[in-house]
Design an enzyme around this catalytic site. Structure first.
Site, PDB file in Angstrom:
ATOM      1  N   THR A   1       0.915  -1.387   0.195  1.00 33.69           N
ATOM      2  CA  THR A   1       0.195   0.040  -0.160  1.00 33.69           C
ATOM      3  C   THR A   1       0.630   1.191   0.207  1.00 33.69           C
ATOM      4  OG1 THR A   1      -1.466   1.416   0.999  1.00 33.69           O
ATOM      5  CG2 THR A   1      -0.261  -0.766   2.387  1.00 33.69           C
TER       6      THR A   1
ATOM      7  N   GLU B   1       0.233   3.623   1.548  1.00 30.34           N
ATOM      8  CA  GLU B   1       0.352   3.904   3.593  1.00 30.34           C
ATOM      9  C   GLU B   1       1.595   3.794   4.176  1.00 30.34           C
ATOM     10  OE1 GLU B   1      -2.540   6.242   4.461  1.00 30.34           O
ATOM     11  OE2 GLU B   1      -1.244   5.655   6.125  1.00 30.34           O
TER      12      GLU B   1
ATOM     13  N   TYR C   1      -0.939   0.338  10.514  1.00 28.35           N
ATOM     14  CA  TYR C   1      -1.517   0.127   9.835  1.00 28.35           C
ATOM     15  C   TYR C   1      -0.389   0.017   9.058  1.00 28.35           C
ATOM     16  CZ  TYR C   1      -3.064  -0.776   5.037  1.00 28.35           C
ATOM     17  OH  TYR C   1      -3.718  -1.469   4.448  1.00 28.35           O
TER      18      TYR C   1
ATOM     19  N   LYS D   1       2.015  -3.002   6.744  1.00 27.74           N
ATOM     20  CA  LYS D   1       2.182  -3.710   6.127  1.00 27.74           C
ATOM     21  C   LYS D   1       3.756  -3.347   5.011  1.00 27.74           C
ATOM     22  CE  LYS D   1      -2.033  -4.629   4.055  1.00 27.74           C
ATOM     23  NZ  LYS D   1      -2.817  -5.515   3.342  1.00 27.74           N
TER      24      LYS D   1
HETATM   25  P1  NAP Z   1     -11.540  -4.552   2.362  1.00 30.13           P
HETATM   26  O1  NAP Z   1     -12.417  -4.452   2.336  1.00 30.13           O
HETATM   27  O2  NAP Z   1     -10.741  -4.471   4.292  1.00 30.13           O
HETATM   28  O3  NAP Z   1     -11.424  -6.407   2.751  1.00 30.13           O
HETATM   29  C1  NAP Z   1     -10.454  -7.245   3.900  1.00 30.13           C
HETATM   30  C2  NAP Z   1     -10.812  -8.965   3.568  1.00 30.13           C
HETATM   31  O4  NAP Z   1      -9.319  -9.300   4.834  1.00 30.13           O
HETATM   32  C3  NAP Z   1     -11.710  -8.617   4.154  1.00 30.13           C
HETATM   33  O5  NAP Z   1     -12.887  -9.129   3.690  1.00 30.13           O
HETATM   34  C4  NAP Z   1     -12.181  -9.270   5.460  1.00 30.13           C
HETATM   35  O6  NAP Z   1     -12.811 -10.684   6.060  1.00 30.13           O
HETATM   36  C5  NAP Z   1     -10.018  -9.609   5.411  1.00 30.13           C
HETATM   37  N1  NAP Z   1      -9.963 -10.081   6.605  1.00 30.13           N
HETATM   38  C6  NAP Z   1      -9.310  -9.705   7.676  1.00 30.13           C
HETATM   39  N2  NAP Z   1      -8.676  -9.955   9.119  1.00 30.13           N
HETATM   40  C7  NAP Z   1      -8.468 -11.271   8.094  1.00 30.13           C
HETATM   41  C8  NAP Z   1      -8.009 -12.570   9.095  1.00 30.13           C
HETATM   42  N3  NAP Z   1      -7.205 -12.174  10.665  1.00 30.13           N
HETATM   43  N4  NAP Z   1      -8.434 -13.278   8.130  1.00 30.13           N
HETATM   44  C9  NAP Z   1      -9.010 -14.287   6.884  1.00 30.13           C
HETATM   45  N5  NAP Z   1      -9.058 -12.716   6.121  1.00 30.13           N
HETATM   46  C10 NAP Z   1      -9.208 -11.378   7.556  1.00 30.13           C
HETATM   47  O7  NAP Z   1     -10.068  -4.298   1.988  1.00 30.13           O
HETATM   48  P2  NAP Z   1      -9.798  -3.915   0.534  1.00 30.13           P
HETATM   49  O8  NAP Z   1     -10.148  -2.490   0.167  1.00 30.13           O
HETATM   50  O9  NAP Z   1     -10.174  -5.191  -0.021  1.00 30.13           O
HETATM   51  O10 NAP Z   1      -8.201  -4.268   0.073  1.00 30.13           O
HETATM   52  C11 NAP Z   1      -7.685  -5.487  -0.083  1.00 30.13           C
HETATM   53  C12 NAP Z   1      -6.114  -5.790   0.539  1.00 30.13           C
HETATM   54  O11 NAP Z   1      -5.442  -4.442  -0.363  1.00 30.13           O
HETATM   55  C13 NAP Z   1      -5.943  -5.428   1.865  1.00 30.13           C
HETATM   56  O12 NAP Z   1      -4.749  -5.628   2.677  1.00 30.13           O
HETATM   57  C14 NAP Z   1      -5.721  -3.571   1.755  1.00 30.13           C
HETATM   58  O13 NAP Z   1      -4.815  -3.389   3.113  1.00 30.13           O
HETATM   59  C15 NAP Z   1      -4.841  -3.264   1.005  1.00 30.13           C
HETATM   60  N6  NAP Z   1      -5.589  -2.530   0.031  1.00 30.13           N
HETATM   61  C16 NAP Z   1      -6.399  -1.416  -0.196  1.00 30.13           C
HETATM   62  C17 NAP Z   1      -6.284   0.076  -1.186  1.00 30.13           C
HETATM   63  C18 NAP Z   1      -7.411  -0.123  -1.083  1.00 30.13           C
HETATM   64  O14 NAP Z   1      -7.138   1.888  -1.868  1.00 30.13           O
HETATM   65  N7  NAP Z   1      -8.819   0.012  -1.137  1.00 30.13           N
HETATM   66  C19 NAP Z   1      -4.924   0.446  -1.166  1.00 30.13           C
HETATM   67  C20 NAP Z   1      -3.515  -0.151  -0.610  1.00 30.13           C
HETATM   68  C21 NAP Z   1      -3.718  -1.764  -0.809  1.00 30.13           C
HETATM   69  P3  NAP Z   1     -14.209  -9.587   7.264  1.00 30.13           P
HETATM   70  O15 NAP Z   1     -15.110  -9.710   6.013  1.00 30.13           O
HETATM   71  O16 NAP Z   1     -14.323 -10.998   7.568  1.00 30.13           O
HETATM   72  O17 NAP Z   1     -14.023  -8.354   8.085  1.00 30.13           O
HETATM   73  N1  GDD Z   2     -12.265   7.025   7.150  1.00 32.08           N
HETATM   74  C1  GDD Z   2     -11.719   8.480   6.708  1.00 32.08           C
HETATM   75  N2  GDD Z   2     -13.342   8.868   7.914  1.00 32.08           N
HETATM   76  N3  GDD Z   2     -11.343   8.911   6.973  1.00 32.08           N
HETATM   77  C2  GDD Z   2     -11.391  10.813   6.615  1.00 32.08           C
HETATM   78  C3  GDD Z   2     -12.653  11.019   6.978  1.00 32.08           C
HETATM   79  C4  GDD Z   2     -13.621  10.345   7.910  1.00 32.08           C
HETATM   80  O1  GDD Z   2     -14.352  10.545   8.135  1.00 32.08           O
HETATM   81  N4  GDD Z   2     -12.257  12.261   7.491  1.00 32.08           N
HETATM   82  C5  GDD Z   2     -11.100  12.869   6.284  1.00 32.08           C
HETATM   83  N5  GDD Z   2     -10.954  11.468   7.079  1.00 32.08           N
HETATM   84  C6  GDD Z   2      -9.423  11.323   6.055  1.00 32.08           C
HETATM   85  C7  GDD Z   2      -8.251  10.183   6.545  1.00 32.08           C
HETATM   86  O2  GDD Z   2      -8.205  11.288   7.641  1.00 32.08           O
HETATM   87  C8  GDD Z   2      -7.253  10.151   5.580  1.00 32.08           C
HETATM   88  O3  GDD Z   2      -6.649  10.977   4.832  1.00 32.08           O
HETATM   89  C9  GDD Z   2      -8.289   9.836   4.482  1.00 32.08           C
HETATM   90  O4  GDD Z   2      -9.389  10.951   4.997  1.00 32.08           O
HETATM   91  C10 GDD Z   2      -8.422   8.938   3.929  1.00 32.08           C
HETATM   92  O5  GDD Z   2      -9.161   8.195   4.853  1.00 32.08           O
HETATM   93  P1  GDD Z   2      -9.718   6.770   4.574  1.00 32.08           P
HETATM   94  O6  GDD Z   2     -10.801   6.805   3.514  1.00 32.08           O
HETATM   95  O7  GDD Z   2      -9.816   6.135   5.886  1.00 32.08           O
HETATM   96  O8  GDD Z   2      -8.174   5.740   3.765  1.00 32.08           O
HETATM   97  P2  GDD Z   2      -7.095   5.621   3.334  1.00 32.08           P
HETATM   98  O9  GDD Z   2      -6.056   6.551   2.967  1.00 32.08           O
HETATM   99  O10 GDD Z   2      -6.505   6.174   5.358  1.00 32.08           O
HETATM  100  O11 GDD Z   2      -6.720   3.686   3.306  1.00 32.08           O
HETATM  101  C11 GDD Z   2      -6.998   3.033   2.596  1.00 32.08           C
HETATM  102  O12 GDD Z   2      -5.899   3.646   1.379  1.00 32.08           O
HETATM  103  C12 GDD Z   2      -4.742   3.106   1.868  1.00 32.08           C
HETATM  104  C13 GDD Z   2      -3.725   3.091   0.341  1.00 32.08           C
HETATM  105  O13 GDD Z   2      -3.682   4.024   0.327  1.00 32.08           O
HETATM  106  C14 GDD Z   2      -7.471   2.074   3.074  1.00 32.08           C
HETATM  107  O14 GDD Z   2      -8.258   1.194   2.346  1.00 32.08           O
HETATM  108  C15 GDD Z   2      -5.640   1.634   3.565  1.00 32.08           C
HETATM  109  O15 GDD Z   2      -6.118  -0.299   3.618  1.00 32.08           O
HETATM  110  C16 GDD Z   2      -5.433   1.326   1.999  1.00 32.08           C
HETATM  111  O16 GDD Z   2      -4.137   0.724   2.538  1.00 32.08           O
END
Ligand code: NAP
Ligand code: GDD
Length: 345
Positions: free
Chosen positions: A126, A128, A150, A154
């Site tokens: 990520t 992050e 987090y 990662k």
């Molecule tokens: P998500 O919607 O939060 O899905 C994560 C899944 O992991 C959930 O279904 C959760 O299961 C499962 N999980 C959590 N703990 C577990 C455990 N102990 N054993 C097995 N499964 C477990 O995340 P996403 O947005 O699809 O992202 C997919 C991956 O990419 C994650 O690793 C995230 O950190 C990474 N990532 C995401 C983004 C983004 O912007 N979306 C960006 C960069 C990296 P439950 O449904 O049971 O809670």
């Molecule tokens: N969640 C959330 N809720 N974030 C908020 C809010 C709120 O009400 N208000 C402001 N934010 C700001 C957070 O402080 C952060 O700077 C930004 O919005 C994005 O927050 P999130 O949507 O929670 O995403 P993230 O960037 O922290 O993390 C996501 O992206 C990562 C990749 O850069 C997640 O999907 C991570 O799993 C992923 O790795």
């Protein structure tokens, strides 16, 4: 011959889109689920693939469980998407987050090394990890400086993936993906929190949305395009790490403006920091407020990625624009709210 893929985190946003894409490509898809209840399969149901994915029960916290599933599935490709992925929650549950996001990756890699060393492995890393960014835009060469448990967890997942590639010659790739969103995004993340709130505000089900730091900036892409990149990484001749991003950075304020605009509202901002409000220009009503509760102990202020290597090597390029992303998320949530209202009647 039909390839077999094992996707961890099958209930998550990316798990759903990736499973759909791999099924369309003719893969046999196993989805690993940690048994958190029947309602959690809503994404697979919305994508109409619930019947096609073979669900296996596997928690990344349990080594023997992981080993048994690898033994049973004998996957050609493993996509490790499972994680405690909510940054804010990682400040409240740093140990659990690390156990899943760091040691969980190692449990999977060790199981593969012993049982199925030829499987190709994708690790969901990520942006992050760049955290307090050392230069912009970020590339695969940018040093890491994570700002949350987090991000730190990662980073271990990333380096242990690189290490298994270098130590054992395993086909392990780490995808440095920037934020990617969709109508299937979890409601805890800011974009979906906003898009769903806009739908509810439009139908009078809530008055306003309360956010945290609206000045943070992210490089936001469209999730279905990002899962294509994961697959492409595992189809190359050699394993490597790739950064996936749009090359544009936008604030939460900008996303909120576009989201409200999709529903016909024009936002006028007043104040700053915790005193920020977003006001409906037509009625003067406060539609956006800010509360410290949603601020993080340490923030990632701004991210922007340069996906040049992915473009050249994988042929991957983003297509959906930031404005299109905000609009499609709000349109989907307006439909959801309409369905919720009509089924309640
Ligand atoms: P998500 O919607 O939060 O899905 C994560 C899944 O992991 C959930 O279904 C959760 O299961 C499962 N999980 C959590 N703990 C577990 C455990 N102990 N054993 C097995 N499964 C477990 O995340 P996403 O947005 O699809 O992202 C997919 C991956 O990419 C994650 O690793 C995230 O950190 C990474 N990532 C995401 C983004 C983004 O912007 N979306 C960006 C960069 C990296 P439950 O449904 O049971 O809670
Ligand atoms: N969640 C959330 N809720 N974030 C908020 C809010 C709120 O009400 N208000 C402001 N934010 C700001 C957070 O402080 C952060 O700077 C930004 O919005 C994005 O927050 P999130 O949507 O929670 O995403 P993230 O960037 O922290 O993390 C996501 O992206 C990562 C990749 O850069 C997640 O999907 C991570 O799993 C992923 O790795």
């Amino acid at each position: 011959m039909k390839k077999t893929a094992l996707i961890t985190g099958i209930r998550g946003q990316d798990g759903g889109y990736l499973a759909k894409m791999l099924l369309e490509k003719g893969y046999e898809v196993y989805g690993a689920d940690r048994r958190s209840g029947e309602t959690g399969f809503w994404r697979l149901k919305e994508l109409a693939i619930y019947e096609d994915v073979k669900i296996v029960y596997m928690d990344l916290l349990e080594l023997t469980n992981v080993m048994k599933i690898i033994e049973k599935v004998k996957p050609d490709e493993v996509y490790n998407l499972a994680a405690q992925s909510f940054v804010q929650a990682s400040f409240d549950q740093p140990l659990l987050t690390s156990d899943i996001n760091s040691l969980g990756v190692l449990r999977l890699l060790e199981s593969l090394r012993v049982i199925q060393p030829d499987a190709k492995f994708y690790q969901a890393s990520t942006s992050e990890m760049f955290g307090k960014v050392e230069h912009s835009p970020q590339t695969e060469a940018t040093p890491f400086h994570p700002r949350s448990p987090y991000g730190v967890s990662k980073l271990f997942g990333h380096w242990i993936t690189v290490n298994y590639r270098e130590s054992y010659g395993m086909f392990c790739c780490s995808g440095l993906l920037f934020n990617h969103e969709s109508p299937l995004r979890g409601l805890e993340f800011v974009t979906r929190k906003i898009s769903y709130s806009v739908g509810r505000i439009l139908y009078g089900l809530q008055n306003k949305v309360v956010l945290g730091n609206v000045d943070a900036k992210r490089d936001w892409g469209y999730a279905p395009e990002y899962v294509e990149a994961m697959h492409l990484m595992l189809q190359q001749s050699n394993p490597d790490d790739y950064l996936i991003a749009t090359g544009e950075s936008h604030s939460i304020r900008e996303f909120a403006e576009l989201a409200f605009k999709t529903a016909g509202y024009q936002i006028e901002w007043k104040g700053d920091g915790v005193n920020t409000t977003g006001i409906d220009r037509k009625t003067g009503k406060v539609l956006i407020a800010v509360n410290k509760e949603f601020y993080r102990p340490a923030e990632v202020d701004a991210l922007i990625g340069r996906a040049e290597k992915s473009s050249k090597t994988l042929g991957w390029k983003p297509k959906i624009t930031f404005a299109e992303l905000a609009a499609l998320m709000v349109e989907a949530d307006i439909k959801r709210v309409e369905t919720e209202i009509s089924t309640r009647k």
